[in-house]
Write a protein that holds these residues in place. Sequence first.
Motif, short mmCIF file in Angstrom:
data_model
loop_
_atom_site.label_atom_id
_atom_site.label_comp_id
_atom_site.label_asym_id
_atom_site.label_seq_id
_atom_site.Cartn_x
_atom_site.Cartn_y
_atom_site.Cartn_z
N ARG A 123 11.07 -46.52 -15.88
CA ARG A 123 11.65 -45.26 -15.41
C ARG A 123 12.94 -44.91 -16.15
O ARG A 123 13.78 -44.16 -15.65
CB ARG A 123 11.91 -45.34 -13.89
N HIS A 124 13.07 -45.48 -17.33
CA HIS A 124 14.19 -45.16 -18.22
C HIS A 124 13.59 -45.00 -19.61
O HIS A 124 12.74 -45.79 -20.03
CB HIS A 124 15.25 -46.26 -18.21
N SER A 125 14.03 -43.98 -20.30
CA SER A 125 13.43 -43.67 -21.60
C SER A 125 13.56 -44.81 -22.60
O SER A 125 12.69 -44.99 -23.47
CB SER A 125 14.08 -42.40 -22.18
N GLU A 126 14.63 -45.63 -22.48
CA GLU A 126 14.80 -46.71 -23.45
C GLU A 126 13.73 -47.78 -23.30
O GLU A 126 13.49 -48.57 -24.23
CB GLU A 126 16.20 -47.35 -23.33
N ILE A 148 8.64 -40.89 -15.96
CA ILE A 148 9.99 -41.41 -15.77
C ILE A 148 10.39 -41.35 -14.29
O ILE A 148 11.06 -42.25 -13.77
CB ILE A 148 11.00 -40.62 -16.63
#
Length: 236
Positions: A174-177, A166
Motif C-alpha cells: 500500500r505504498h508505491s515504493e 494502493i
Amino acid sequence: MDLNNSLTRLDDLKTLPLSDQAFKAFSSILIDHLDRATLRREHGSERQCITLTAEAQKRWYEQQRIISDCMKQDTALSHYEDFIARYMEHASRIAAVMQVFMAPNSTLITEETLNAAFYITQWYLNHFIAKTDETREPSDAEKLLDWLESHLESNGSYNFRTNYIIKYGPRAVRHSERLEPAINQLEREGKLKRFTQDGIGYVGFIGAKMTPEELAERLNIPFSSRGVFILNNSPK
C-alpha cells in the motif's frame, strides 16, 4: 529433465524394501573403500579421481544449462537459489559415490549413473522446496498476485486502478515504493500490463487463472453482452 516444468513429485517416489543382507553388503563396500583410502594416504599414493564418460559429460553440460536457466532472476525457482547453485556439485558427488559402489575398480561415471544422481538430487530439491515453502514469507509480488486473483469478481474486470491497489490492496504494497517493484516483477513475468486511460493509471491482469468466460458467468452478465465483455477483458 526440465526442472521448471517437470519436478518429480515426492509422493511419486517409491521406497524399496531393504533387508539386513543388503545393509551388510553396503557396509562391507563402504569399509573396503575407507580402508583403501587409508592405505593410499599412508603410502602417499595418488588419489583416485572419478571422471565422466563422453556421454555422461555431454549430459552433464545439458543439465548445467537447465540449472543456469533456473537460477535466472524472477524464475519459479529463483527463491531456492542457495540449493540450486550447488545442484550440479551435489549430483556429481552422488554419481561418483554410486559408481564406485557399483563398480569399485571403475573410475568412469556412466550416463546412466549420472541420470540416477540427477533423479536423487531432484528429490532432495523437491524436499528442500517443500520445507522452505512451509516457512517462507510470500514476496510482495506473490501477495499482489493472490490479491488480484481473489478480487477479480468484486472488481468486475481484469483492469485494476493503481490508486485502488494502493488504497485497498495487500497491506504490504500500500505504498508505491513497494508496489512499483512488485508490479515491475509481475510485468516482467508477463502477468501484468500497465496502461493509462483518461489520465488514470491501470494494471491489466493478463496472467489470471480465471478466464474471461468464467468471470462473465460469475458476474451474471447476459449472454447478449458476454461477447463484448470477453473481448474487452481478453489479454492484449
